[in-house]
Write an enzyme that holds these catalytic residues in place. Structure first.
Site, PDB file in Angstrom:
ATOM      1  N   ILE A 114       1.755   5.517   5.296  1.00  0.00           N
ATOM      2  CA  ILE A 114       0.384   5.064   5.089  1.00  0.00           C
ATOM      3  C   ILE A 114       0.412   3.752   4.323  1.00  0.00           C
ATOM      4  O   ILE A 114       1.189   3.594   3.375  1.00  0.00           O
ATOM      5  CB  ILE A 114      -0.420   6.097   4.284  1.00  0.00           C
ATOM      6  N   CYS A 115      -0.473   2.874   4.746  1.00  0.00           N
ATOM      7  CA  CYS A 115      -0.610   1.648   3.987  1.00  0.00           C
ATOM      8  C   CYS A 115      -1.921   1.692   3.223  1.00  0.00           C
ATOM      9  O   CYS A 115      -2.988   1.519   3.787  1.00  0.00           O
ATOM     10  CB  CYS A 115      -0.580   0.447   4.953  1.00  0.00           C
ATOM     11  N   LEU A 116      -1.805   1.999   1.955  1.00  0.00           N
ATOM     12  CA  LEU A 116      -3.008   2.083   1.128  1.00  0.00           C
ATOM     13  C   LEU A 116      -2.653   1.485  -0.223  1.00  0.00           C
ATOM     14  O   LEU A 116      -1.649   1.865  -0.834  1.00  0.00           O
ATOM     15  CB  LEU A 116      -3.440   3.555   0.981  1.00  0.00           C
TER      16      LEU A 116
END
Lengths: 194, 735
Positions: A114-116
C-alpha cells in the site's frame, strides 16, 4: 514515477538495527500498547473496520478487515489485510498489505503493498491500528493518484472527471464501469478460512 | 342271491334287537315289560312346567327305579338320555319365559332381590328336571351340562348386569342369604362362568373403598387399615366362592391364597394410583403427608408403577409449578419438598433424579434463582419459611463424587436408572440446590451483593445487625469454604472499621455525618449517581472529608451521596417536621430553603443530574408529608403555612425501587458484552474458529476469567440470538 519505485520496496524491509537490539525489554511495553489498542478497537464501534491478532501466542501479527465504504466503487466488498507490527512499534509504522487482491491506484495488485503517507514518512506514534484502518478505508474511496502503485488503475481512474460515483452523469458511467470490471476481475471474496 | 343274503342279514339284526329288548323272557313278555318301563321312565323324565300345578305329579319311585332298571338292562339308556336331553331343549321355552318375566321386573325396580329370586327359581327348575341319582353321575353330568349350556345360551345381557348388582349387594353388608346364594350360583354353574364379573365386583368394591377412605388423607398410613378391612369385609364375602369345600380354616386359607393376593395387589394398585394422582399435593403438604408417602413406598414395592409416578409428577410439575406464574421461592420450596418426599419413597434417588431434572433445568433459566437461594441461606426470607431444615447439620458443600471403585458397600444402580443417573448420595438440601448450577462462584458473588445490600441498609450504628450478618457469614463459611467468603469478610471488617474511623473523626471534630466507609475494590459495584448535595449537606461532607484525610492521608474519601438516610428537622412558619428521608429528598428540600417555588427542571439542575422519575418520587414524598405542593404541573411550592391537603394529584409512578447494588448477574452480563466484542472481532477477521481457540484468544480481553464451559454456554446463547452459527464445532459470525 520516482515515488512509485520507492514505495514498491517492502515498507519495513530495513528496520533500524539500533532499535531492534533493545527490543527484548521493549517487547513487554509494546505488547501492552498493542493490548490496549486491541481493547479500544474492540470497544469502538467504527463500522466496516476490524482487526484481531492472528493467534493467541503472537500479538505482533494481526488480521484486519475493511469493508468498502458505501457510495464508492468498493461498496459491498470486503478486503482482508495483514498487519505486522515491528518490535519497536509505535515508533515505527506497522507493515500493512492487502491479502485480498485490490484493484486500486495506491495498492499493488500482486503484492498487496500500500502506498499511504501515514504508513511511510508521515507515521507518528500517536496513530493506532484504528486510525490506520480508518485511513485505509477512506483511501479506498479517495485514491491518491499522484503516487500510484498500480498505474493501470490510476489510468482508468484518471480518465476525465473520474469521480467514480455511479449516480452522477451518464458519460462517467462508462468510466466507472470500466473500473468496476477491472476491480471485480481481481477481487476474491473473503473466505472464512481460519 | 343278493336278496337272500340281505334277508338273512336283516333277520339277524332283527333277532339281535329283539333279543336285546325281550331279554331272555319267554315269548314277547320281555318286549312288553320293556315298553312299559320305557313309558314310565320317559314320563318321569319329561321336563314339565313347574309353574303349572296340574302337571306336578307324583311318581311311584319304586316303579320308576324298576323301569330304569329294565331300560338299563336292555342297554337303551343312551337312547333314552338323548330323548331326554332333546326334551329339555324343547321345553326350555318355559324357563325362558320365567327369565324374561323376572328380568323385566328387575329392569323396572332395579331391586336385586328380584335377581335373587330369579336365581332361586332357576335352581328350582334345575332340581325339578334333574334325573334321579340312581342313574349315575354320567347321566347327571350330561343333564347339568345341557341345562347350563341352554341357560347360558339364552341369558340376555341384562342378566349379567343384574347378576353383578346382585353380587355387589351382598358385599356390604354381607347379607344373610349369602351362603344359599353362592350355593345356587354353584348349582347353576354361574360361579365358574361369571368368575370375572364376581371378581370385578370385588375389585370395584376395593377401589371405591380406597377412594372413599384414603383420598386426601395423608397424615397416617392407610395400608394397615385397608388390610384389616379386607380381612373383615372382603374375605368373608369371597369365602363361599373361592374356598368352597374347605374343611377347616387352614384349608380355606390355602385356597384363598391365590385369589387373596390378587385382591391385595389390586388394593395396592388402587392406592398407588390414587397417591400418584395426588402426589403433587402430597408434596405440598409435606411433612404432614408422611403417612401417604409411606403407603406409596410400600405400594411401589408391590406394584411396578414407578414410571407412571414419575410421569404424573413431572406432568403436574409442568402444569402447576414450572410456569411464569409461580414464584421462584415457591418453586424452590416445592423442589426441596420433592427432594425430601421422594427420598422417603425411593431412597436410592432414581425417582428423584428423574423428577428433579426438569425442575432444575427450569430453575437454571430463572434469573432470580440464585438470589432466592442465597436470600434463603442468609435468612433474608420475610416469610421465615426456610428451605433449610433447622435441624439439618451444617456441613460443607458436597461435590459430586465420582464412583469409588474400592467401596465395599457398592450397590449397582437401580434397574430403572437412566444412563445419566448420578448416584446422589443423600447430600443435604443446600448442596443439592447449589448443584443446580455448575459452579458455586455464582452463589458467592450473589452472596456478596446481598450482603452489601443488607449491610448498607443498616442505619444508626445498629451493630447487632452487623453481628447477625457476621454470624450468618460464619455459618456460610462452613458451607462454601473460608476462601470463597473472604470478600464478605472484608465487607464486614469495613463496617467495624467505619465505626472506628467515624469515632476517631468525630472526636477530632464532631459532625452529624456518619459515613460507612467501604473498600471499593471488595464491594460489589454500587450504582453511581451524579447527585451533588447542595447547601449545608455539601459543607458537612467537605468538613468530614477534610478530617478524614488528615486521619488517613493515604486514602481518599469518595462520597456516594445517593445512599444512606438523612434525619431532618424542618422548621416552617407554623410547624416543625421531623423525618428520615433518602438523600435526594433532603437535597431537594434543602433547595427550597433558598426560594419557595421551584420547577422540576430547576430542582434537577440544583442537585446535579438525576433521573426524572426518581426526582418526582422524591418530591411526592414531600407532597405526601404536606411540605410541598404542586401548584401546576412540574412547579412546586413550599408550604410555609399548612394548607388543606388537596387530594394527591399524582401518585408515585411505579418506578421500581432500584436496587442500590448491581446484581451479580447484571455485572456478569456487562462483562459478557465486553467479551462479545472480542469474539465478534476475532470471528470477523479470522473466519470460523473452534471453541477452544476462541477461549485462548479471549486471553486478549482484559480480566477474562470464564471457563470454556461458560463460554460454550455463552456461544450457545449467541447462537439462539442469531449472532453466530456453529457447525462441526466451528463458530462463525452469522451474516
Amino acid at each position: 514515477m520516482e515515488q512509485l519505485t520507492t514505495s514498491l520496496a517492502p515498507p519495513r524491509a530495513n528496520p533500524k538495527p539500533s532499535v531492534t537490539n533493545s527490543s527484548q525489554q521493549v517487547a513487554g511495553s509494546v505488547a501492552k500498547r498493542l493490548g490496549n489498542e486491541l481493547m479500544s478497537l474492540m470497544m469502538s464501534s467504527s463500522p466496516g473496520i476490524s482487526a484481531f491478532p492472528k493467534s493467541d501466542g503472537n500479538l505482533f501479527e494481526w488480521v484486519g478487515t475493511i469493508e468498502g465504504p458505501a457510495e464508492t466503487i468498493y461498496a459491498g466488498l470486503t478486503f482482508r489485510i495483514s498487519i505486522s507490527f515491528p518490535a519497536n512499534y509505535p515508533y515505527v509504522a506497522p507493515a500493512i498489505k492487502f491479502d485480498t487482491p485490490c484493484f486500486h491506484p495506491n495498492v499493488d495488485i500482486n503484492s498487496g503493498a500500500i502506498c499511504l503517507d501515514i504508513l511511510q514518512d508521515k507515521w507518528s506514534a500517536v496513530y493506532s491500528v484504528q486510525t490506520i484502518l480508518l485511513s485505509l478505508q477512506s483511501l479506498l474511496g479517495e485514491p491518491n493518484n499522484a503516487s500510484p502503485l498500480n498505474t493501470d488503475a490510476a489510468a482508468v481512474w484518471d480518465t476525465p472527471d473520474s469521480l467514480c460515483l455511479i449516480k452522477l452523469l451518464s458519460d462517467k458511467l462508462t468510466v466507472t464501469t470500466v473500473f468496476r470490471t477491472q476491480l471485480m476481475k481481481h477481487y476474491r471474496p473473503v473466505k472464512d478460512a481460519a | 342271491m343278493a336278496t337272500a343274503a340281505l334277508r338273512s342279514q336283516v333277520a339277524a339284526k332283527w333277532h339281535e334287537a329283539f333279543n336285546r329288548l325281550n331279554r331272555t323272557e319267554p315269548g314277547i313278555s320281555g318286549l312288553v315289560s320293556f315298553s312299559q318301563a320305557w313309558n314310565i321312565a320317559t314320563e318321569y323324565l319329561h321336563p314339565y312346567d313347574i309353574s303349572d300345578p296340574m302337571v306336578a305329579k307324583k311318581h311311584d319311585l319304586a316303579s320308576v327305579k324298576a323301569a330304569f332298571e329294565i331300560v338299563n338292562r336292555s342297554r337303551r339308556l343312551p337312547v333314552m338320555l338323548e330323548t331326554f336331553l332333546d326334551d329339555i331343549c324343547n321345553q326350555y321355552h318355559l324357563i325362558i319365559r320365567d327369565i324374561t318375566q323376572y328380568l323385566a321386573e328387575y329392569e323396572q325396580s332395579a331391586d336385586t332381590s328380584v335377581m335373587l329370586r330369579l336365581v332361586f327359581r332357576l335352581v328350582e327348575w334345575y332340581r325339578a328336571w334333574a334325573p334321579i341319582d340312581e342313574l349315575g353321575p354320567t347321566i347327571r353330568g350330561a343333564y347339568t351340562l345341557t341345562f347350563q349350556t341352554q341357560l347360558f345360551s339364552i341369558l340376555p345381557p341384562a342378566f349379567v348386569r343384574g347378576f353383578k348388582a346382585l353380587c355387589a349387594s351382598t358385599l356390604v353388608p354381607v347379607a344373610q342369604h349369602t351362603p344359599q346364594m353362592w350355593e345356587a350360583f354353584e348349582i347353576l354353574g354361574l360361579t365358574d362362568r361369571y368368575e370375572g364379573i364376581i371378581a370385578s365386583v370385588g375389585y370395584e368394591r376395593i377401589e371405591d373403598y380406597v377412594r372413599e377412605t384414603c383420598a386426601g388423607k395423608w397424615d397416617a398410613p392407610c395400608l394397615e387399615g385397608l388390610r384389616a378391612w379386607m380381612t373383615e369385609q372382603i374375605v368373608p364375602w369371597m369365602l363361599p366362592m373361592y374356598a368352597k369345600g374347605a374343611i377347616n380354616t387352614e384349608d380355606a386359607r390355602g385356597m384363598l391364597q391365590n385369589v387373596g393376593s390378587r385382591f391385595d395387589f389390586h388394593m395396592n394398585k388402587t392406592l398407588c394410583d390414587l397417591r400418584t394422582s395426588e402426589i403433587f399435593d402430597i408434596i405440598i403438604d409435606f411433612p404432614d403427608s408422611m403417612g401417604a408417602l409411606q403407603d406409596l413406598k410400600e405400594c411401589l414395592q408391590r406394584v411396578d408403577q414407578r414410571a407412571s409416578l414419575v410421569q404424573s409428577l413431572r406432568k403436574a410439575n409442568r402444569k402447576r409449578l414450572l410456569h411464569p406464574g409461580a414464584d421462584t421461592k415457591l418453586i424452590l420450596s416445592q423442589y426441596v419438598a420433592t427432594i425430601k418426599c421422594l427420598r422417603i419413597v425411593d431412597p436410592p434417588g432414581v425417582l428423584l433424579f428423574k423428577v428433579a431434572d426438569p425442575i432444575r433445568r427450569y430453575l437454571r433459566e430463572r434469573p432470580d434463582t440464585i438470589r432466592s437461594i442465597v436470600a434463603n441461606l442468609v435468612g433474608d426470607d420475610d416469610s421465615g419459611d426456610s428451605l433449610v431444615d433447622e435441624n439439618e447439620p451444617i456441613q460443607p458443600l458436597q461435590q459430586l463424587e465420582t464412583e469409588d471403585y474400592n467401596d465395599p458397600h457398592w450397590d449397582p444402580e437401580p434397574i430403572d436408572a437412566g444412563p445419566d443417573f448420578r448416584t446422589n448420595k443423600p447430600s443435604d438440601v443446600i448442596s443439592t440446590l447449589v448443584s443446580i448450577y455448575d459452579s458455586k462462584d455464582l452463589f458467592v458473588k450473589e452472596l456478596q451483593v446481598l450482603l452489601a445490600q443488607r449491610l448498607l441498609a443498616i442505619t444508626d450504628d445498629n451493630f447487632e445487625k452487623v453481628e447477625k450478618e457476621r454470624r450468618n457469614i460464619e455459618i456460610l463459611k462452613i458451607r462454601f469454604g473460608e476462601a470463597a467468603l473472604q470478600v464478605c469478610e472484608v465487607m464486614l471488617k469495613d463496617m467495624s472499621d467505619s465505626k472506628r474511623i467515624d469515632g476517631h473523626v468525630q472526636s477530632k471534630k464532631a459532625s452529624i455525618v456518619h459515613p460507612t466507609i467501604i473498600s471499593r475494590h471488595f464491594w460489589p459495584s454500587l450504582e453511581s449517581s451524579d447527585i451533588v448535595m447542595p447547601g449545608q449537606f455539601q459543607a458537612l461532607q467537605l468538613d468530614y472529608a477534610k478530617e478524614f484525610s488528615t486521619f488517613k492521608p493515604d486514602k481518599k474519601l469518595r462520597w456516594l451521596p445517593h445512599l444512606g438516610t438523612v434525619h431532618l428537622e424542618l422548621q416552617l412558619e407554623d410547624r416543625t417536621i421531623e423525618t428520615d428521608v433518602p438523600p435526594l429528598e433532603a437535597a431537594f428540600i434543602e433547595l427550597f430553603s433558598e426560594k419557595n417555588i421551584w420547577t422540576m427542571d430547576e430542582l434537577i439542575e440544583g442537585v446535579g443530574a438525576v433521573d426524572r422519575i426518581a426526582a418526582l418520587k422524591a418530591l411526592i414524598t414531600w407532597i405526601d408529608l404536606g411540605v410541598l405542593k404542586e401548584d401546576e404541573e412540574n412547579t412546586f411550592r413550599l408550604l410555609e403555612v399548612t394548607e388543606e391537603a388537596a387530594p394527591a394529584a399524582r401518585t408515585a409512578p411505579t418506578a421500581i425501587e432500584a436496587p442500590t447494588v448491581t446484581a451479580a448477574q447484571q455485572q456478569q452480563a456487562e462483562q459478557m458484552r465486553l467479551y462479545w466484542k472480542f469474539i465478534e472481532g476475532m470471528l470477523t477477521n479470522l473466519g470460523s474458529l473452534p471453541l477452544d481457540r476462541i477461549q485462548t484468544m479471549l486471553r486478549f480481553a482484559p480480566g477474562y476469567d470464564q471457563t470454556v464451559e461458560q463460554l460454550a454456554g455463552f456461544m450457545e446463547a449467541a447462537r439462539r440470538e442469531g449472532l453466530v452459527v456453529g457447525r462441526d464445532g466451528m463458530w462463525k459470525l452469522n451474516r
